[in-house]
Scaffold this motif. Structure first.
Motif, PDB file in Angstrom:
ATOM      1  N   PHE A  75      63.087  35.803  35.004  1.00  0.00           N
ATOM      2  CA  PHE A  75      62.654  36.962  34.457  1.00  0.00           C
ATOM      3  C   PHE A  75      62.436  36.393  32.867  1.00  0.00           C
ATOM      4  CE2 PHE A  75      64.278  40.852  32.504  1.00  0.00           C
ATOM      5  CZ  PHE A  75      63.279  41.152  32.665  1.00  0.00           C
ATOM      6  N   LEU A  76      63.167  36.262  32.023  1.00  0.00           N
ATOM      7  CA  LEU A  76      63.135  36.051  30.649  1.00  0.00           C
ATOM      8  C   LEU A  76      61.789  36.037  30.044  1.00  0.00           C
ATOM      9  CD1 LEU A  76      67.125  35.625  29.607  1.00  0.00           C
ATOM     10  CD2 LEU A  76      65.093  37.379  29.527  1.00  0.00           C
ATOM     11  N   VAL A  77      61.665  33.933  31.002  1.00  0.00           N
ATOM     12  CA  VAL A  77      60.294  32.899  30.973  1.00  0.00           C
ATOM     13  C   VAL A  77      59.013  34.722  30.525  1.00  0.00           C
ATOM     14  CG1 VAL A  77      59.529  31.423  31.333  1.00  0.00           C
ATOM     15  CG2 VAL A  77      61.872  31.041  30.712  1.00  0.00           C
ATOM     16  N   PHE A  78      59.204  35.170  31.886  1.00  0.00           N
ATOM     17  CA  PHE A  78      58.023  35.732  32.195  1.00  0.00           C
ATOM     18  C   PHE A  78      58.007  37.013  31.192  1.00  0.00           C
ATOM     19  CE2 PHE A  78      57.199  34.257  36.321  1.00  0.00           C
ATOM     20  CZ  PHE A  78      56.041  34.568  36.638  1.00  0.00           C
ATOM     21  N   ALA A  79      58.617  37.555  30.972  1.00  0.00           N
ATOM     22  CA  ALA A  79      59.082  39.038  30.004  1.00  0.00           C
ATOM     23  C   ALA A  79      58.079  38.322  28.449  1.00  0.00           C
ATOM     24  CB  ALA A  79      60.984  39.013  30.325  1.00  0.00           C
ATOM     25  N   HIS A  80      58.716  37.039  28.074  1.00  0.00           N
ATOM     26  CA  HIS A  80      58.486  36.026  27.341  1.00  0.00           C
ATOM     27  C   HIS A  80      56.965  35.682  27.151  1.00  0.00           C
ATOM     28  CE1 HIS A  80      58.390  33.460  23.235  1.00  0.00           C
ATOM     29  NE2 HIS A  80      57.855  32.537  23.697  1.00  0.00           N
ATOM     30  N   MET A  81      56.656  35.564  28.419  1.00  0.00           N
ATOM     31  CA  MET A  81      55.369  34.856  28.184  1.00  0.00           C
ATOM     32  C   MET A  81      54.201  36.636  27.948  1.00  0.00           C
ATOM     33  SD  MET A  81      54.358  31.896  28.786  1.00  0.00           S
ATOM     34  CE  MET A  81      53.304  31.998  29.472  1.00  0.00           C
ATOM     35  N   PRO A  93      46.154  29.971  15.407  1.00  0.00           N
ATOM     36  CA  PRO A  93      46.519  27.840  15.570  1.00  0.00           C
ATOM     37  C   PRO A  93      47.020  28.271  16.746  1.00  0.00           C
ATOM     38  CG  PRO A  93      47.688  28.619  13.791  1.00  0.00           C
ATOM     39  CD  PRO A  93      47.487  30.234  14.313  1.00  0.00           C
ATOM     40  N   ARG A  94      47.816  29.130  17.457  1.00  0.00           N
ATOM     41  CA  ARG A  94      49.178  28.746  18.221  1.00  0.00           C
ATOM     42  C   ARG A  94      49.051  28.806  19.386  1.00  0.00           C
ATOM     43  NH1 ARG A  94      49.927  33.160  14.478  1.00  0.00           N
ATOM     44  NH2 ARG A  94      52.159  32.478  13.626  1.00  0.00           N
ATOM     45  N   GLU A  95      47.561  28.004  20.030  1.00  0.00           N
ATOM     46  CA  GLU A  95      46.933  28.118  21.114  1.00  0.00           C
ATOM     47  C   GLU A  95      47.805  26.202  21.965  1.00  0.00           C
ATOM     48  OE1 GLU A  95      45.220  28.037  18.090  1.00  0.00           O
ATOM     49  OE2 GLU A  95      43.910  26.068  18.760  1.00  0.00           O
ATOM     50  N   PHE A  96      48.161  25.800  21.394  1.00  0.00           N
ATOM     51  CA  PHE A  96      48.767  24.788  21.784  1.00  0.00           C
ATOM     52  C   PHE A  96      49.849  24.963  22.527  1.00  0.00           C
ATOM     53  CE2 PHE A  96      51.163  21.020  20.990  1.00  0.00           C
ATOM     54  CZ  PHE A  96      50.888  20.082  22.248  1.00  0.00           C
ATOM     55  N   ASN A  97      50.270  26.396  21.758  1.00  0.00           N
ATOM     56  CA  ASN A  97      52.170  26.063  22.028  1.00  0.00           C
ATOM     57  C   ASN A  97      51.717  27.089  23.456  1.00  0.00           C
ATOM     58  OD1 ASN A  97      54.691  25.595  21.006  1.00  0.00           O
ATOM     59  ND2 ASN A  97      55.111  27.331  20.318  1.00  0.00           N
ATOM     60  N   TRP A  98      50.770  27.827  23.099  1.00  0.00           N
ATOM     61  CA  TRP A  98      50.903  28.714  24.598  1.00  0.00           C
ATOM     62  C   TRP A  98      50.916  27.730  25.195  1.00  0.00           C
ATOM     63  CZ3 TRP A  98      50.708  33.427  26.609  1.00  0.00           C
ATOM     64  CH2 TRP A  98      49.669  33.603  27.913  1.00  0.00           C
ATOM     65  N   VAL A  99      49.947  26.567  25.383  1.00  0.00           N
ATOM     66  CA  VAL A  99      49.572  25.885  26.581  1.00  0.00           C
ATOM     67  C   VAL A  99      50.948  25.271  27.102  1.00  0.00           C
ATOM     68  CG1 VAL A  99      48.520  24.080  27.409  1.00  0.00           C
ATOM     69  CG2 VAL A  99      47.619  25.638  26.452  1.00  0.00           C
ATOM     70  N   ILE A 100      51.691  24.757  26.073  1.00  0.00           N
ATOM     71  CA  ILE A 100      53.161  24.698  26.335  1.00  0.00           C
ATOM     72  C   ILE A 100      53.717  25.785  27.105  1.00  0.00           C
ATOM     73  CG2 ILE A 100      55.518  23.749  24.960  1.00  0.00           C
ATOM     74  CD1 ILE A 100      52.785  21.588  25.076  1.00  0.00           C
ATOM     75  N   GLY A 101      53.853  26.535  26.533  1.00  0.00           N
ATOM     76  CA  GLY A 101      54.883  28.124  26.954  1.00  0.00           C
ATOM     77  C   GLY A 101      54.138  27.679  28.594  1.00  0.00           C
ATOM     78  N   VAL A 102      53.185  27.628  29.083  1.00  0.00           N
ATOM     79  CA  VAL A 102      52.628  27.731  30.130  1.00  0.00           C
ATOM     80  C   VAL A 102      53.217  26.822  31.056  1.00  0.00           C
ATOM     81  CG1 VAL A 102      50.670  27.721  32.404  1.00  0.00           C
ATOM     82  CG2 VAL A 102      50.360  29.304  30.480  1.00  0.00           C
ATOM     83  N   VAL A 103      53.129  25.270  30.470  1.00  0.00           N
ATOM     84  CA  VAL A 103      53.930  24.531  31.308  1.00  0.00           C
ATOM     85  C   VAL A 103      55.446  24.777  31.083  1.00  0.00           C
ATOM     86  CG1 VAL A 103      54.385  21.861  30.739  1.00  0.00           C
ATOM     87  CG2 VAL A 103      51.896  22.506  30.712  1.00  0.00           C
ATOM     88  N   LEU A 104      55.426  25.031  30.524  1.00  0.00           N
ATOM     89  CA  LEU A 104      57.815  25.511  30.985  1.00  0.00           C
ATOM     90  C   LEU A 104      57.952  26.416  31.854  1.00  0.00           C
ATOM     91  CD1 LEU A 104      58.313  25.717  27.104  1.00  0.00           C
ATOM     92  CD2 LEU A 104      59.064  23.717  29.025  1.00  0.00           C
ATOM     93  N   LEU A 105      56.479  27.370  31.812  1.00  0.00           N
ATOM     94  CA  LEU A 105      56.552  28.533  32.701  1.00  0.00           C
ATOM     95  C   LEU A 105      57.298  27.980  34.458  1.00  0.00           C
ATOM     96  CD1 LEU A 105      57.545  31.116  34.489  1.00  0.00           C
ATOM     97  CD2 LEU A 105      54.571  31.533  33.691  1.00  0.00           C
TER      98      LEU A 105
END
Length: 204
Positions: A75-81, A93-105
């Motif tokens: 739930f918290l990971v979805f809410a954060h996303m 400049p945060r597009e790379f970290n967005w991809v990392i976040g999707v991988v973590l999801l």
């Protein structure tokens, strides 16, 4: 009030990260404790679940704490996303970290799914059967994906052992590595959300 809390979360993400990290730490601790009472074999896995329920002191509490912490983490990971997307933090400049976040999801969802089979009850068996059948419907590589998931052609002892190794070793290590990269990028990018770093504010 609520505005001040939002500023606190947005400022450095400290509270937001704490809320997301606490379930993960609880899962690691309770997962290690559960491993002391669990054997990834058929039919011993189901017997171990019964022992946790009726024999082990506080076994029901331990298992439920692990289960509900897993639900909270998803739930918290979805809410954060959703919040990151809403605040536009997926842009340069945060597009790379967005991809990392999707991988973590995806890793979080896989952790939840692989843990589903471990009790080796009817619910777990048929849930993984349905899930693996869905995977087999993927064009071109579906059959190989299903075979890789189950370690064979059916949900049996091979699948249980494979899910156990994924759940307890491979996916947690992967999660820790990607979390480390995720936090490093937050520092490097000057915060989670646009406008948090002085350079970003001065450039506008």
């Amino acid at each position: 009030g609520a505005h001040g809390l939002d500023r606190l979360i947005a400022r450095d993400g400290t509270l937001g990260r704490k809320l997301r990290d606490d379930p993960f730490l609880i899962l690691v601790i309770t997962g290690i404790l559960l491993m002391l009472y669990y054997h990834p074999s058929v039919p011993q896995a189901y017997a171990d679940m019964k022992d946790l329920q009726y024999v082990v002191s506080s076994g029901v509490f331990l298992r439920n704490l692990h289960r509900w912490s897993a639900h909270a983490m998803v739930f918290l990971v979805f809410a954060h996303m959703f919040k990151v997307f809403y605040r536009g933090a997926y842009r340069t400049p945060r597009e790379f970290n967005w991809v990392i976040g999707v991988v973590l999801l995806l890793v979080t969802l896989l952790l939840s799914y692989t843990g589903y089979l471990l009790p080796w009850d009817q619910l777990a068996y048929w849930a993984v059967t349905v899930g693996s059948n869905i995977a087999s419907a993927v064009p071109l590589m579906g059959a190989k994906m299903r075979f890789l998931m189950l370690g064979g052609t059916a949900v049996n002892a091979n699948a249980l052992l494979r899910f156990y190794v994924l759940h307890c070793v491979i996916l947690p290590v992967t999660a820790v590595l990607f979390i480390a990269v995720h936090f490093w990028r937050i520092r490097k990018d000057g915060g989670i959300y646009p406008g948090e770093s002085g350079s970003e504010v001065s450039s506008k």
